[in-house]
Design an enzyme around this catalytic site. Structure first.
Site, PDB file in Angstrom:
ATOM      1  N   GLY A  10       0.812  -1.194  -0.070  1.00  0.00           N
ATOM      2  CA  GLY A  10       0.036   0.048  -0.099  1.00  0.00           C
ATOM      3  C   GLY A  10       0.772   1.276  -0.127  1.00  0.00           C
ATOM      4  N   GLY A  12      -0.269   4.445   0.438  1.00  0.00           N
ATOM      5  CA  GLY A  12      -0.887   5.553   0.989  1.00  0.00           C
ATOM      6  C   GLY A  12      -0.045   6.480   1.850  1.00  0.00           C
ATOM      7  N   PHE A  13      -0.676   7.137   2.732  1.00  0.00           N
ATOM      8  CA  PHE A  13       0.145   7.664   3.810  1.00  0.00           C
ATOM      9  C   PHE A  13       0.785   6.808   4.641  1.00  0.00           C
ATOM     10  CE2 PHE A  13      -3.159  10.882   2.849  1.00  0.00           C
ATOM     11  CZ  PHE A  13      -2.505  11.902   2.425  1.00  0.00           C
ATOM     12  N   GLU A 170     -17.416  18.967   2.915  1.00  0.00           N
ATOM     13  CA  GLU A 170     -16.486  19.542   1.991  1.00  0.00           C
ATOM     14  C   GLU A 170     -17.278  19.252   0.671  1.00  0.00           C
ATOM     15  OE1 GLU A 170     -12.031  19.502   4.237  1.00  0.00           O
ATOM     16  OE2 GLU A 170     -12.650  17.904   2.779  1.00  0.00           O
ATOM     17  N   ASP A 297      -5.878   2.953   7.928  1.00  0.00           N
ATOM     18  CA  ASP A 297      -7.230   2.519   8.253  1.00  0.00           C
ATOM     19  C   ASP A 297      -7.691   1.281   8.459  1.00  0.00           C
ATOM     20  OD1 ASP A 297      -7.789   5.280   7.869  1.00  0.00           O
ATOM     21  OD2 ASP A 297      -8.552   4.925   5.744  1.00  0.00           O
ATOM     22  N   ALA A 313      -5.741  10.541   8.016  1.00  0.00           N
ATOM     23  CA  ALA A 313      -4.302  10.718   7.441  1.00  0.00           C
ATOM     24  C   ALA A 313      -3.260  10.731   8.544  1.00  0.00           C
ATOM     25  CB  ALA A 313      -4.374  11.822   6.626  1.00  0.00           C
TER      26      ALA A 313
END
Length: 423
Positions: A10, A12-13, A170, A297, A313
């Site tokens: 992964g 991601g962050f 948002e 996550d 995040a």
């Protein structure tokens, strides 16, 4: 010292922060695995969905990120499962052996098993999702211009957002700005009053992670923007062209964006618990398999209050870095360090020059919070070129009251009235 292989699943962050911490370390070979060839800055996905940014501006090529990291290589492919006892990760039929595995596969949209949500709801977790939403919005406006059926036009121009968390708020705010500054000018045949933006939240208030004052500020601004708030309400079914609510009310709409919840993107071979997440020891490794770390996550670890750490995040970044640190400690024969979350606060943008931000006792609202939100997101966005392009788009939108990106990639064809009865 014998070289050990660390496979990070992964980009991601969490995954990238683990790679950063392991980069250049002696005795460590790192393999980064991801099904995409880019890192995605998910906090700005909603702006791609609402025509504010182009997709490549919030994505960065993984191989470019790894260019100067000599002990790291990249493998693109879909992970199919893991065999903990054999220490093998399977990627598209090929075994990838490891000494340590860091799993940061993230999360996916959770439909709660509600009828029609998987088929007709639009999630927002990838660039493809964002482009589908943008195409749906623009396609709906184009068809509304030429349809002679008032009920169909009403459904085409009603955009529903399910979920009153930061993403939903948002999105609703961005859609409100899109209606006010773009649709009103691009579509002279449509009245802005015809365009409805509906935000549905099951709780009695929006943004449950924020203080009551910030919630009230956000709610007041969205209402001033013309967003219809359905609080203490929830979706029970989606059909083509219709949203059915728990109260018995129905909303005609062809565009329903689902941000009401997420669930872990589980990897076969790993035990899961609540929300399809993986429970770990405080050091972020599996209790029965200390060579496997789960971060971001997907990780389920309860904090001091007995609640799992938030799927945001900052959590992912901190856990990715700690997993790498604990792997290095393990190589030196040292015990792992327990995870301690450092809460850096929460932010949500509401619209033009409007945001809320809470950092400990400091609570900002309005333009000052908006400036802080801009600075934080630019700082964490990877790539100088991406930062400059995003900043230039924001400046263009701010000074021209225009959204820069309104190209439809694929026209969406909506169901006919027979397929989608409107009531």
């Amino acid at each position: 010292m014998e070289t050990k292989r660390v496979v990070v699943l992964g980009a991601g962050f969490a995954g990238l922060h683990a790679v950063r911490a392991l980069s250049g370390k002696p005795g460590v070979e790192v393999v980064l695995v991801d099904r995409n060839n880019h890192h995605l800055f998910q906090p700005l996905l909603y702006q791609v969905a609402t025509a504010g940014l182009e997709a490549p501006q919030i994505a960065f090529p993984i191989r470019a990120f790894l260019r100067r990291r000599n002990n790291v290589r990249f493998l693109m492919g879909n992970a199919e499962g893991v065999e903990p006892r054999e220490r093998v990760l399977w990627v598209e039929g090929q075994p990838v052996p490891y000494d340590y595995l860091v799993v940061g596969t993230g999360s996916r949209t959770h439909d709660f098993g509600l009828p029609g949500v998987a088929e007709y709801g639009l999630g927002l977790k990838s660039l493809d999702d964002a482009m589908k939403i943008r195409d749906r919005i623009l396609s709906a406006c184009e068809e509304a211009v030429r349809t002679s059926d008032p009920e169909r036009r009403r459904a085409l121009l009603t955009f529903v957002v399910a979920g009153g968390g930061p993403t939903g708020v948002e999105l609703a705010g961005a859609l409100g700005e899109l209606r006010r500054h773009v649709i009103a000018r691009d579509y002279p045949d449509l009245s802005p009053k015809e365009v409805r933006i509906v935000l549905i939240e099951a709780a009695p208030h929006l943004l449950s992670a924020f203080s009551p004052g910030s919630r009230a500020y956000a709610q007041g601004f969205l209402q001033s923007l013309g967003v219809e708030l359905y609080l203490n309400e929830r979706v029970v079914e989606l059909t083509p062209g219709l949203v059915r609510l728990h109260s018995g009310r129905s909303i005609p709409s062809f565009t329903v964006i689902w941000s009401a919840g997420i669930t872990g993107q589980a990897l076969p071979g790993l035990p899961t618990t609540r929300g399809q997440r993986v429970a770990t020891a405080p050091g972020l490794h599996l209790p029965d398999h200390p060579s496997i770390y789960v971060v971001g996550d997907l990780n389920y670890l309860e904090g001091p209050g007995g609640r799992p750490y938030p799927q945001v995040a900052p959590t992912a970044m901190q856990q990715g870095a700690l997993a790498a640190k604990n792997i290095l400690r393990s190589l030196r024969g040292e015990p792992p360090v327990a995870f301690r979350y450092k809460d850096k606060g929460s932010m949500a943008t509401l619209g033009r020059s409007q945001a809320i931000a809470e950092m400990g006792p400091l609570k900002l609202r309005g333009s000052l919070a908006w400036g802080a939100w801009l600075a934080v997101h630019l700082y964490y966005l990877i790539g100088f070129r991406n930062r400059m392009m995003v900043l230039s788009n924001w400046a263009y939108s701010y000074f021209t009251y225009d959204f820069a990106v309104r190209i439809m990639h694929h026209r969406h064809v909506f169901p006919t009235p027979r397929e989608a009865p409107i009531c």
